[in-house]
Design an enzyme around this catalytic site. Structure first.
Site, PDB file in Angstrom:
ATOM      1  N   ASN A   8      30.061  -9.456 -28.392  1.00  0.00           N
ATOM      2  CA  ASN A   8      28.792 -10.167 -28.539  1.00  0.00           C
ATOM      3  C   ASN A   8      27.708  -9.109 -28.723  1.00  0.00           C
ATOM      4  O   ASN A   8      27.315  -8.452 -27.765  1.00  0.00           O
ATOM      5  CB  ASN A   8      28.514 -11.011 -27.287  1.00  0.00           C
ATOM      6  CG  ASN A   8      27.142 -11.670 -27.328  1.00  0.00           C
ATOM      7  OD1 ASN A   8      26.488 -11.702 -28.374  1.00  0.00           O
ATOM      8  ND2 ASN A   8      26.704 -12.195 -26.196  1.00  0.00           N
ATOM      9  N   TRP A   9      27.274  -8.973 -29.963  1.00  0.00           N
ATOM     10  CA  TRP A   9      26.281  -7.921 -30.258  1.00  0.00           C
ATOM     11  C   TRP A   9      24.894  -8.280 -29.723  1.00  0.00           C
ATOM     12  O   TRP A   9      24.000  -7.457 -29.706  1.00  0.00           O
ATOM     13  CB  TRP A   9      26.187  -7.695 -31.767  1.00  0.00           C
ATOM     14  CG  TRP A   9      27.379  -7.003 -32.377  1.00  0.00           C
ATOM     15  CD1 TRP A   9      28.560  -6.681 -31.761  1.00  0.00           C
ATOM     16  CD2 TRP A   9      27.502  -6.548 -33.735  1.00  0.00           C
ATOM     17  NE1 TRP A   9      29.400  -6.049 -32.658  1.00  0.00           N
ATOM     18  CE2 TRP A   9      28.780  -5.954 -33.872  1.00  0.00           C
ATOM     19  CE3 TRP A   9      26.652  -6.581 -34.853  1.00  0.00           C
ATOM     20  CZ2 TRP A   9      29.220  -5.399 -35.078  1.00  0.00           C
ATOM     21  CZ3 TRP A   9      27.099  -6.035 -36.046  1.00  0.00           C
ATOM     22  CH2 TRP A   9      28.371  -5.449 -36.164  1.00  0.00           C
ATOM     23  N   LYS A  10      24.685  -9.523 -29.346  1.00  0.00           N
ATOM     24  CA  LYS A  10      23.362 -10.021 -28.933  1.00  0.00           C
ATOM     25  C   LYS A  10      22.324  -9.659 -30.002  1.00  0.00           C
ATOM     26  O   LYS A  10      22.677  -9.580 -31.182  1.00  0.00           O
ATOM     27  CB  LYS A  10      22.985  -9.462 -27.566  1.00  0.00           C
ATOM     28  CG  LYS A  10      24.095  -9.625 -26.526  1.00  0.00           C
ATOM     29  CD  LYS A  10      23.605  -9.447 -25.126  1.00  0.00           C
ATOM     30  CE  LYS A  10      24.787  -9.381 -24.187  1.00  0.00           C
ATOM     31  NZ  LYS A  10      24.439  -9.707 -22.828  1.00  0.00           N
ATOM     32  N   HIS A  93      25.842 -19.563 -24.050  1.00  0.00           N
ATOM     33  CA  HIS A  93      25.735 -18.274 -23.353  1.00  0.00           C
ATOM     34  C   HIS A  93      24.649 -18.385 -22.284  1.00  0.00           C
ATOM     35  O   HIS A  93      23.642 -19.076 -22.477  1.00  0.00           O
ATOM     36  CB  HIS A  93      25.392 -17.169 -24.360  1.00  0.00           C
ATOM     37  CG  HIS A  93      25.538 -15.787 -23.790  1.00  0.00           C
ATOM     38  ND1 HIS A  93      24.571 -15.231 -22.987  1.00  0.00           N
ATOM     39  CD2 HIS A  93      26.530 -14.884 -23.883  1.00  0.00           C
ATOM     40  CE1 HIS A  93      24.981 -14.024 -22.609  1.00  0.00           C
ATOM     41  NE2 HIS A  93      26.159 -13.788 -23.138  1.00  0.00           N
ATOM     42  N   GLU A  95      22.329 -16.519 -21.509  1.00  0.00           N
ATOM     43  CA  GLU A  95      20.988 -16.139 -21.987  1.00  0.00           C
ATOM     44  C   GLU A  95      20.342 -17.297 -22.741  1.00  0.00           C
ATOM     45  O   GLU A  95      19.110 -17.448 -22.728  1.00  0.00           O
ATOM     46  CB  GLU A  95      21.084 -14.863 -22.844  1.00  0.00           C
ATOM     47  CG  GLU A  95      21.395 -13.642 -21.964  1.00  0.00           C
ATOM     48  CD  GLU A  95      22.141 -12.512 -22.656  1.00  0.00           C
ATOM     49  OE1 GLU A  95      22.227 -12.497 -23.891  1.00  0.00           O
ATOM     50  OE2 GLU A  95      22.650 -11.633 -21.929  1.00  0.00           O
ATOM     51  N   GLU A 164      31.744 -16.271 -17.541  1.00  0.00           N
ATOM     52  CA  GLU A 164      30.815 -15.152 -17.478  1.00  0.00           C
ATOM     53  C   GLU A 164      29.886 -15.324 -16.278  1.00  0.00           C
ATOM     54  O   GLU A 164      28.854 -16.010 -16.377  1.00  0.00           O
ATOM     55  CB  GLU A 164      29.974 -15.090 -18.758  1.00  0.00           C
ATOM     56  CG  GLU A 164      30.779 -14.849 -20.008  1.00  0.00           C
ATOM     57  CD  GLU A 164      29.968 -14.113 -21.063  1.00  0.00           C
ATOM     58  OE1 GLU A 164      30.424 -13.063 -21.513  1.00  0.00           O
ATOM     59  OE2 GLU A 164      28.870 -14.574 -21.405  1.00  0.00           O
ATOM     60  N   GLY A 170      25.545  -7.673 -18.313  1.00  0.00           N
ATOM     61  CA  GLY A 170      24.593  -6.611 -18.613  1.00  0.00           C
ATOM     62  C   GLY A 170      24.095  -5.858 -17.394  1.00  0.00           C
ATOM     63  O   GLY A 170      23.133  -5.101 -17.484  1.00  0.00           O
ATOM     64  N   SER A 208      30.102  -7.261 -18.074  1.00  0.00           N
ATOM     65  CA  SER A 208      30.275  -5.812 -17.882  1.00  0.00           C
ATOM     66  C   SER A 208      31.730  -5.371 -18.026  1.00  0.00           C
ATOM     67  O   SER A 208      32.162  -4.437 -17.354  1.00  0.00           O
ATOM     68  CB  SER A 208      29.686  -5.372 -16.543  1.00  0.00           C
ATOM     69  OG  SER A 208      28.282  -5.629 -16.528  1.00  0.00           O
ATOM     70  N   GLY A 229      29.811  -7.636 -24.185  1.00  0.00           N
ATOM     71  CA  GLY A 229      28.469  -7.394 -24.697  1.00  0.00           C
ATOM     72  C   GLY A 229      28.253  -5.924 -24.994  1.00  0.00           C
ATOM     73  O   GLY A 229      28.664  -5.401 -26.030  1.00  0.00           O
ATOM     74  N   GLY A 230      27.627  -5.224 -24.057  1.00  0.00           N
ATOM     75  CA  GLY A 230      27.224  -3.831 -24.260  1.00  0.00           C
ATOM     76  C   GLY A 230      28.315  -2.940 -24.833  1.00  0.00           C
ATOM     77  O   GLY A 230      28.067  -2.162 -25.771  1.00  0.00           O
TER      78      GLY A 230
HETATM   79  C1  PEP Z   1      27.866 -11.012 -22.833  1.00  0.00           C
HETATM   80  O1  PEP Z   1      26.848 -10.833 -23.440  1.00  0.00           O
HETATM   81  O2  PEP Z   1      28.514 -12.040 -23.022  1.00  0.00           O
HETATM   82  C2  PEP Z   1      28.316  -9.983 -21.881  1.00  0.00           C
HETATM   83  C3  PEP Z   1      29.384 -10.207 -21.171  1.00  0.00           C
HETATM   84  O3  PEP Z   1      27.554  -8.845 -21.810  1.00  0.00           O
HETATM   85  P1  PEP Z   1      27.943  -7.465 -21.039  1.00  0.00           P
HETATM   86  O4  PEP Z   1      29.372  -7.152 -21.425  1.00  0.00           O
HETATM   87  O5  PEP Z   1      26.984  -6.469 -21.560  1.00  0.00           O
HETATM   88  O6  PEP Z   1      27.824  -7.724 -19.588  1.00  0.00           O
END
Ligand code: PEP
Length: 246
Positions: A8-10, A93, A95, A164, A170, A208, A229-230
């Site tokens: 997930n590049w966000k 998501h 967010e 999640e 994040g 994470s 994500g990251g």
């Molecule tokens: C996400 O955005 O779905 C996510 C899990 O982010 P991160 O891996 O950065 O926690």
């Protein structure tokens, strides 16, 4: 069941950086044991479609409209996504739920639009830290998933679920493999009650996930992949997570 690793590049990337990242990923994923997707910002779907066509990397979006078409300024419909060979769409998501006020009902409607267009929704569920500390984790994730099952019962076996925990997204705080497995088992049981095909529904963990913790998380019996994500923005890290998924 093959595992799925979805990045997930966000709201990250630009045309030049996307090309570099994908070139690095493509040269590192010749014969992957898992399915792979990158969920990119909508404006880059056309660019990334061209770059991943014919490769093991599939294209994903980060959201989809709950509406079919019409006067919904700024929205992107499932059929528009399908025009760019989008295979997956992240839906609900945290967010989106947190910053855009998406309700369980809206998430369920978005799932329906994605399924009707032949796009696999990656349905996100997860509790906040306050909810976990209040002992409400199960109640929250079951409520979020129940809304999706209730509205899409007949084709629920076509979804992917992502657990999640909001407190892990994040933040660098990961759920322990045991904590994650416990919730995944709850979600699996809920899916089993809804469809005889629950065993083939992929339940991803997100929060994470990184190159160091992926193998242990992915070894849990009900963790069928990761929503990353990251770490999906750094090719070496994302490739290590892909390598851990077999
Ligand atoms: C996400 O955005 O779905 C996510 C899990 O982010 P991160 O891996 O950065 O926690």
């Amino acid at each position: 069941m093959k595992k799925l690793i979805a990045g997930n590049w966000k709201m990250n990337g630009d045309v030049a950086a996307n090309a570099v990242l994908l070139q690095e990923l493509l040269s590192g994923v010749r014969d992957p044991a898992c399915a792979i997707a990158v969920c990119v910002p909508a404006v880059y779907l056309a660019q990334v479609q061209v770059l991943v066509t014919g490769s093991p990397i599939e294209l994903g979006a980060q959201d989809v409209s709950a509406h079919e078409a019409g006067a919904y300024t700024g929205e992107i419909s499932a059929t528009m996504l399908k025009d760019f060979a989008v295979r997956y769409a992240i839906v609900g998501h945290s967010e989106r739920r947190q910053y855009h006020g998406e309700s369980d009902a809206q998430v369920a409607a978005k799932v329906g639009r994605a399924l009707a267009a032949g796009i696999t929704p990656i349905v996100c569920v997860g509790e906040t830290l306050a909810e976990r500390e209040a002992g409400k984790t199960e109640e929250v994730v079951k409520r979020q998933l129940a809304a999706v099952i209730h509205a899409n019962g007949h084709c629920i076996s076509e979804i992917v679920v992502a657990y999640e925990p909001v407190w892990a997204i994040g933040t660098g705080k990961t759920a322990t493999p045991e904590q994650a497995q416990q919730v995944h088992a709850v979600l699996r049981a809920q899916l089993k009650a809804a469809t005889p095909q629950a065993q083939r529904i992929q339940i991803l963990y997100g929060g994470s996930m990184n190159a160091a913790n992926a193998a242990e998380l992915l070894a849990q019996p009900d963790i069928d992949g990761g929503l990353v994500g990251g770490a999906s923005l750094k090719a070496p890290d994302f490739l290590k997570i892909i390598a851990a998924a077999h």
